[in-house]
Enzyme design. Structure first.
Site, PDB file in Angstrom:
ATOM      1  N   GLU A  25     -41.140  43.067  21.540  1.00  0.00           N
ATOM      2  CA  GLU A  25     -42.201  43.823  22.212  1.00  0.00           C
ATOM      3  C   GLU A  25     -42.916  44.786  21.261  1.00  0.00           C
ATOM      4  O   GLU A  25     -43.577  45.712  21.704  1.00  0.00           O
ATOM      5  CB  GLU A  25     -41.624  44.600  23.395  1.00  0.00           C
ATOM      6  CG  GLU A  25     -41.007  43.723  24.467  1.00  0.00           C
ATOM      7  CD  GLU A  25     -40.422  44.540  25.603  1.00  0.00           C
ATOM      8  OE1 GLU A  25     -41.204  45.031  26.433  1.00  0.00           O
ATOM      9  OE2 GLU A  25     -39.188  44.701  25.644  1.00  0.00           O
ATOM     10  N   SER A 151     -40.808  42.790  29.205  1.00  0.00           N
ATOM     11  CA  SER A 151     -42.166  42.256  29.267  1.00  0.00           C
ATOM     12  C   SER A 151     -42.198  40.782  29.680  1.00  0.00           C
ATOM     13  O   SER A 151     -43.107  40.052  29.306  1.00  0.00           O
ATOM     14  CB  SER A 151     -42.897  42.431  27.924  1.00  0.00           C
ATOM     15  OG  SER A 151     -43.074  43.800  27.649  1.00  0.00           O
ATOM     16  N   TYR A 217     -50.329  41.701  30.107  1.00  0.00           N
ATOM     17  CA  TYR A 217     -51.000  42.319  28.980  1.00  0.00           C
ATOM     18  C   TYR A 217     -52.306  41.658  28.538  1.00  0.00           C
ATOM     19  O   TYR A 217     -53.061  42.271  27.780  1.00  0.00           O
ATOM     20  CB  TYR A 217     -50.046  42.356  27.773  1.00  0.00           C
ATOM     21  CG  TYR A 217     -48.787  43.130  28.045  1.00  0.00           C
ATOM     22  CD1 TYR A 217     -48.827  44.510  28.224  1.00  0.00           C
ATOM     23  CD2 TYR A 217     -47.557  42.495  28.151  1.00  0.00           C
ATOM     24  CE1 TYR A 217     -47.676  45.231  28.488  1.00  0.00           C
ATOM     25  CE2 TYR A 217     -46.396  43.203  28.413  1.00  0.00           C
ATOM     26  CZ  TYR A 217     -46.464  44.571  28.581  1.00  0.00           C
ATOM     27  OH  TYR A 217     -45.315  45.281  28.842  1.00  0.00           O
ATOM     28  N   ARG A 256     -39.581  52.842  35.562  1.00  0.00           N
ATOM     29  CA  ARG A 256     -40.261  51.991  36.539  1.00  0.00           C
ATOM     30  C   ARG A 256     -39.282  50.979  37.093  1.00  0.00           C
ATOM     31  O   ARG A 256     -38.469  50.421  36.347  1.00  0.00           O
ATOM     32  CB  ARG A 256     -41.431  51.255  35.877  1.00  0.00           C
ATOM     33  CG  ARG A 256     -42.544  50.877  36.812  1.00  0.00           C
ATOM     34  CD  ARG A 256     -43.575  50.001  36.145  1.00  0.00           C
ATOM     35  NE  ARG A 256     -43.066  48.650  35.965  1.00  0.00           N
ATOM     36  CZ  ARG A 256     -43.097  47.973  34.820  1.00  0.00           C
ATOM     37  NH1 ARG A 256     -43.592  48.525  33.732  1.00  0.00           N
ATOM     38  NH2 ARG A 256     -42.611  46.748  34.753  1.00  0.00           N
ATOM     39  N   ASP A 258     -39.021  47.439  39.401  1.00  0.00           N
ATOM     40  CA  ASP A 258     -39.768  46.303  39.942  1.00  0.00           C
ATOM     41  C   ASP A 258     -39.040  45.714  41.147  1.00  0.00           C
ATOM     42  O   ASP A 258     -37.811  45.517  41.109  1.00  0.00           O
ATOM     43  CB  ASP A 258     -39.946  45.228  38.868  1.00  0.00           C
ATOM     44  CG  ASP A 258     -40.789  45.723  37.699  1.00  0.00           C
ATOM     45  OD1 ASP A 258     -41.573  46.680  37.896  1.00  0.00           O
ATOM     46  OD2 ASP A 258     -40.670  45.158  36.597  1.00  0.00           O
ATOM     47  N   GLU A 271     -35.583  44.663  38.355  1.00  0.00           N
ATOM     48  CA  GLU A 271     -35.181  45.256  37.082  1.00  0.00           C
ATOM     49  C   GLU A 271     -35.713  46.676  36.955  1.00  0.00           C
ATOM     50  O   GLU A 271     -36.561  47.113  37.735  1.00  0.00           O
ATOM     51  CB  GLU A 271     -35.667  44.420  35.902  1.00  0.00           C
ATOM     52  CG  GLU A 271     -37.170  44.324  35.766  1.00  0.00           C
ATOM     53  CD  GLU A 271     -37.584  43.495  34.555  1.00  0.00           C
ATOM     54  OE1 GLU A 271     -37.704  44.092  33.457  1.00  0.00           O
ATOM     55  OE2 GLU A 271     -37.773  42.278  34.703  1.00  0.00           O
ATOM     56  N   ASN A 273     -37.258  49.484  34.005  1.00  0.00           N
ATOM     57  CA  ASN A 273     -37.783  49.751  32.667  1.00  0.00           C
ATOM     58  C   ASN A 273     -37.622  51.237  32.388  1.00  0.00           C
ATOM     59  O   ASN A 273     -38.144  52.071  33.129  1.00  0.00           O
ATOM     60  CB  ASN A 273     -39.265  49.376  32.585  1.00  0.00           C
ATOM     61  CG  ASN A 273     -39.483  47.884  32.640  1.00  0.00           C
ATOM     62  OD1 ASN A 273     -39.463  47.212  31.612  1.00  0.00           O
ATOM     63  ND2 ASN A 273     -39.679  47.349  33.828  1.00  0.00           N
ATOM     64  N   GLY A 277     -44.542  50.504  29.645  1.00  0.00           N
ATOM     65  CA  GLY A 277     -45.753  50.470  28.837  1.00  0.00           C
ATOM     66  C   GLY A 277     -46.710  51.599  29.178  1.00  0.00           C
ATOM     67  O   GLY A 277     -46.738  52.103  30.301  1.00  0.00           O
TER      68      GLY A 277
END
Length: 312
Positions: A25, A151, A217, A256, A258, A271, A273, A277
Site C-alpha cells: 500500500e 486496501s 482509489y 474505520r 467496514d 474488518e 483499519n 486512507g
C-alpha cells in the site's frame, strides 16, 4: 482560538510524519501522507516527513511525537508502533496490540467471534484443504482474502470450487495466511471512529463485484452516500456496533470499521483499519466533513490524540 492553538502547536514540538514505507500500500500511503503533510504545514506544525523505506529510523528519537500515516505491513501492524514506544516517542492511532490485531483480518474475526459480535462465517485455507468442502460448508459465493493486507489487495470473489482454488492462489501471492468468508449480499457501509465518537455512516455503491482496490482509489463511478439512507435508529445501531468492534481489537485514537448489511437488516462486521486512507477518495475525511469537521481540523484532532506513549 488562534492564540490557544499557537500555544498548543508550540507544546507539540517537532513532529515526524511517517508515510510511504515498503508495503503493498506504499503508493496510497504516499498520497495520504502528502495530504496530511500539507494540512500540518497549514496548521503551523513543525513537521518533517519520514519515509521508512529510505530514511534511517534511528532519527525518530530526535522528534517529540509521530503522526503515523503508514498503511499496511510495517506501519499498520504494530511494528513501527513498537519502535516508537521503545524510543519513548508518542504517536497517533492504536497501540502495538491493537495495530497488530486489526491488521490480521483472521485474528480480528476470531476476536469478534469470541466477543459475540456478528461477522460472516469463514474458513482458514491451506494445508490439505478441499475447495469443494469449503464451498459446501460456507456456501457460495465466497470472498477470499489474504489475512494481512489492506486496501482489498489480493481479494477475490469466488462462485464455485474452481474459482475458490484460483482465488486462494491469487491471495497466496500476498500472504501465507488466507481465508474464505461467506459473501454477504446487501449494502456496504463504513463507520469512521474519531476518539470515542462514531462519525456519520457512509454507504458505498460500486458497479463492480465488490469495493475493491480500483473502486477505492481509481474509479470515478464509485458512489458515496452520506447521509447513508438508514433511519436514525438504524444508523445509531450501526455506529454503536462499530465502536464496540473497534474497542474489541484494542483500537484507539481513530480508525474505520467496514460493515455489510444484508437483506434482512442484519449487520456483519468485515474488518478494521487503524490507519485509514487520507486521500481525495478516502472515507474518514468524507465522514468528518459530514460532521462539520474540516480536513485540517481532522488532522489536528488525530495529532493531538498522541499526547503520551502508551503501552500496547
Amino acid at each position: 482560538m488562534a492564540a490557544r492553538r499557537a500555544d498548543e502547536i508550540a507544546a507539540l514540538g517537532r513532529v515526524a510524519l511517517l508515510f510511504g514505507g515498503w508495503s503493498a500500500e506504499r503508493e496510497v500511503s504516499l498520497k495520504s501522507g502528502a495530504a496530511v503533510l500539507a494540512a500540518l504545514e497549514r496548521l503551523g506544525v513543525k513537521v518533517t516527513p519520514v519515509d521508512p523505506q529510505r530514511d534511517n529510523l534511528h532519527r525518530l528519537a530526535e522528534f517529540d511525537r509521530a503522526f503515523v500515516m503508514l498503511h499496511g505491513r510495517g506501519g499498520e501492524d504494530g511494528v513501527i508502533q513498537g519502535a516508537l514506544e521503545a524510543m519513548q516517542v508518542p504517536y497517533t492511532g492504536s497501540g502495538v496490540l491493537g495495530s497488530a490485531l486489526a491488521m490480521d483480518k483472521l485474528q480480528t474475526k476470531l476476536a469478534w467471534r469470541g466477543a459475540g459480535l456478528p461477522t460472516p462465517e469463514f474458513a482458514r485455507l491451506g494445508g490439505d484443504w478441499r475447495p469443494e468442502s469449503v464451498c459446501g460448508r460456507l456456501g457460495t459465493p465466497l470472498m477470499v482474502k489474504p489475512s494481512r493486507e489492506g486496501s482489498s489487495i489480493g481479494m477475490t470473489k469466488a462462485e464455485d470450487p474452481e474459482q475458490l482454488r484460483q482465488a486462494y492462489a491469487a491471495a497466496g501471492r500476498f500472504d501465507d495466511q488466507v481465508f474464505a468468508e461467506r459473501f454477504v449480499a446487501g449494502q456496504e457501509f463504513t463507520v469512521a471512529i474519531l476518539g470515542e465518537q462514531a462519525l456519520p455512516v457512509i454507504r458505498l455503491e460500486t458497479p463492480r463485484g465488490f469495493y475493491d482496490f480500483e473502486a477505492k482509489y481509481q474509479a470515478n463511478d464509485t458512489q458515496y452516500h452520506c447521509p447513508c439512507g438508514l433511519s436514525t435508529a438504524e444508523e445509531a445501531e450501526m455506529q454503536a456496533l462499530a465502536v464496540e468492534a473497534f474497542k474489541a481489537v484494542e483500537g484507539r485514537g481513530w480508525g474505520r470499521v467496514d460493515i455489510m448489511r444484508d437483506g434482512d437488516g442484519s449487520n456483519w462486521l468485515l474488518e478494521v483499519n487503524t490507519v485509514p486512507g487520507m486521500t481525495d477518495h478516502s472515507l474518514v475525511p468524507m465522514a468528518a466533513a459530514a460532521a462539520g469537521i474540516s480536513f485540517d481540523e481532522l488532522v489536528w484532532r488525530i495529532l493531538t490524540s498522541s499526547n503520551e506513549v502508551r503501552g500496547s
